[in-house]
Design a protein around this motif. Structure first.
Motif, PDB file in Angstrom:
ATOM      1  N   LEU A 122       0.870  -1.206  -0.018  1.00  0.00           N
ATOM      2  CA  LEU A 122       0.077   0.022  -0.044  1.00  0.00           C
ATOM      3  C   LEU A 122       0.776   1.267  -0.090  1.00  0.00           C
ATOM      4  O   LEU A 122       0.429   2.241  -0.639  1.00  0.00           O
ATOM      5  N   TYR A 123       1.868   1.260   0.707  1.00  0.00           N
ATOM      6  CA  TYR A 123       2.830   2.456   1.035  1.00  0.00           C
ATOM      7  C   TYR A 123       3.683   2.722  -0.329  1.00  0.00           C
ATOM      8  O   TYR A 123       3.685   3.662  -0.818  1.00  0.00           O
ATOM      9  N   TYR A 124       4.404   1.738  -1.016  1.00  0.00           N
ATOM     10  CA  TYR A 124       5.323   1.731  -1.791  1.00  0.00           C
ATOM     11  C   TYR A 124       4.866   1.724  -3.340  1.00  0.00           C
ATOM     12  O   TYR A 124       5.157   2.318  -4.368  1.00  0.00           O
ATOM     13  N   PHE A 125       3.787   0.859  -3.322  1.00  0.00           N
ATOM     14  CA  PHE A 125       3.251   0.346  -4.833  1.00  0.00           C
ATOM     15  C   PHE A 125       1.796   1.151  -4.971  1.00  0.00           C
ATOM     16  O   PHE A 125       1.661   1.441  -6.385  1.00  0.00           O
ATOM     17  N   GLN A 126       1.030   1.390  -4.139  1.00  0.00           N
ATOM     18  CA  GLN A 126       0.016   2.126  -4.350  1.00  0.00           C
ATOM     19  C   GLN A 126      -0.090   3.689  -3.960  1.00  0.00           C
ATOM     20  O   GLN A 126      -0.878   4.382  -3.844  1.00  0.00           O
ATOM     21  N   ASP A 127       1.119   4.027  -3.322  1.00  0.00           N
ATOM     22  CA  ASP A 127       1.384   5.393  -3.162  1.00  0.00           C
ATOM     23  C   ASP A 127       0.420   6.208  -1.868  1.00  0.00           C
ATOM     24  O   ASP A 127      -0.022   7.140  -1.954  1.00  0.00           O
ATOM     25  N   LEU A 128       0.154   5.376  -0.844  1.00  0.00           N
ATOM     26  CA  LEU A 128      -0.978   5.756   0.203  1.00  0.00           C
ATOM     27  C   LEU A 128      -0.098   6.203   1.122  1.00  0.00           C
ATOM     28  O   LEU A 128       1.224   5.667   1.554  1.00  0.00           O
ATOM     29  N   SER A 129      -0.616   6.983   1.920  1.00  0.00           N
ATOM     30  CA  SER A 129       0.052   7.725   3.278  1.00  0.00           C
ATOM     31  C   SER A 129      -0.276   6.459   4.258  1.00  0.00           C
ATOM     32  O   SER A 129      -1.111   5.700   4.300  1.00  0.00           O
ATOM     33  N   VAL A 130       0.507   6.699   5.454  1.00  0.00           N
ATOM     34  CA  VAL A 130       0.272   5.940   6.357  1.00  0.00           C
ATOM     35  C   VAL A 130      -0.997   6.228   7.072  1.00  0.00           C
ATOM     36  O   VAL A 130      -1.781   5.185   7.377  1.00  0.00           O
ATOM     37  N   LYS A 131      -1.665   7.337   7.158  1.00  0.00           N
ATOM     38  CA  LYS A 131      -3.017   7.783   7.391  1.00  0.00           C
ATOM     39  C   LYS A 131      -3.838   6.987   6.774  1.00  0.00           C
ATOM     40  O   LYS A 131      -4.793   6.434   7.092  1.00  0.00           O
ATOM     41  N   GLU A 132      -3.960   7.074   5.314  1.00  0.00           N
ATOM     42  CA  GLU A 132      -4.790   6.305   4.603  1.00  0.00           C
ATOM     43  C   GLU A 132      -4.778   4.567   4.826  1.00  0.00           C
ATOM     44  O   GLU A 132      -5.799   3.980   4.852  1.00  0.00           O
ATOM     45  N   ILE A 133      -3.467   4.281   4.985  1.00  0.00           N
ATOM     46  CA  ILE A 133      -3.333   3.020   5.021  1.00  0.00           C
ATOM     47  C   ILE A 133      -4.034   2.417   6.405  1.00  0.00           C
ATOM     48  O   ILE A 133      -4.609   1.293   6.486  1.00  0.00           O
ATOM     49  N   ALA A 134      -3.858   3.254   7.486  1.00  0.00           N
ATOM     50  CA  ALA A 134      -4.559   2.942   8.727  1.00  0.00           C
ATOM     51  C   ALA A 134      -6.017   3.056   8.460  1.00  0.00           C
ATOM     52  O   ALA A 134      -6.682   2.003   9.236  1.00  0.00           O
ATOM     53  N   LYS A 135      -6.496   3.769   7.865  1.00  0.00           N
ATOM     54  CA  LYS A 135      -7.980   3.678   7.486  1.00  0.00           C
ATOM     55  C   LYS A 135      -8.391   2.489   6.943  1.00  0.00           C
ATOM     56  O   LYS A 135      -9.401   1.641   7.189  1.00  0.00           O
ATOM     57  N   ILE A 136      -7.538   2.181   5.660  1.00  0.00           N
ATOM     58  CA  ILE A 136      -7.997   1.027   5.076  1.00  0.00           C
ATOM     59  C   ILE A 136      -7.855  -0.524   5.800  1.00  0.00           C
ATOM     60  O   ILE A 136      -8.731  -1.442   5.850  1.00  0.00           O
ATOM     61  N   ILE A 137      -6.722  -0.605   6.811  1.00  0.00           N
ATOM     62  CA  ILE A 137      -6.438  -1.825   7.372  1.00  0.00           C
ATOM     63  C   ILE A 137      -7.376  -1.837   8.770  1.00  0.00           C
ATOM     64  O   ILE A 137      -7.136  -2.515   9.558  1.00  0.00           O
TER      65      ILE A 137
END
Length: 173
Positions: A122-137
């Motif tokens: 999510l971080y390196y290949f989807q270019d999502l921020s830590v905040k966005e990843i936290a929401k997703i997972i």
């Protein structure tokens, strides 16, 4: 979006077409085979279609469907017990040609535990921020940061031990 939430199949299909490449990349980075990737994506789309009426904030459609996909991938992995643990990484030759180094990075990522592989992807290949990843997972930002840190350390250990980092930027791993 509103049409899709009201049951318009064509509107829903248009939404899926917009996020399809991203969903496929995500599923293929988590799953071990093409068939599992397609199964997970298909199930996620079906579940999203059946529950799109429950989406409260249409602007978060991509985040919402990505969360559904990740849950589906995790369910399939657990169901089929195909989780490959990091400690099973085989030693590689020390001198890989540059065109094979990218493949090796992907193989190393695939060997990570599910939680680490998902945040790295999510971080390196989807270019999502830590905040966005936290929401997703549905985890705290601190949890995401610690998983990223652990995943980077595991990848570094494998990459430093097994191949020279000559052509690969260390900080991009």
């Amino acid at each position: 979006m509103i049409k899709a939430q009201k049951g318009d199949k064509e509107a829903f299909c248009r939404l899926i077409k917009q996020v399809e490449p991203s969903l496929y990349r995500m599923a293929s980075s988590i799953m071990k085979s093409e068939q599992e990737c397609l199964d997970a994506a298909q199930e996620a789309v079906l579940k999203a279609y059946l529950s799109i009426g429950s989406l409260k904030s249409p602007q978060y459609f991509k985040t919402w469907i990505t969360r559904i996909l990740i849950r589906e991938c995790t369910r399939i992995l657990k169901e089929r017990k195909k989780v490959v643990h990091f400690d099973h990484v085989e030693a590689r030759e020390n001198h890989l040609p540059p065109h094979e180094q990218g493949d090796y990075v992907q193989e190393a990522i695939e060997m990570l535990e599910d939680d680490h592989r998902i945040v790295i992807t999510l971080y390196y290949f989807q270019d999502l921020s830590v905040k966005e990843i936290a929401k997703i997972i549905q985890q705290s930002e601190g949890t995401v940061k610690s998983r990223l840190s652990r995943a980077r350390k595991k990848l570094e250990k494998v990459m430093v031990r097994d191949i020279p980092l000559g052509g690969i930027r260390h900080e991009s791993i």
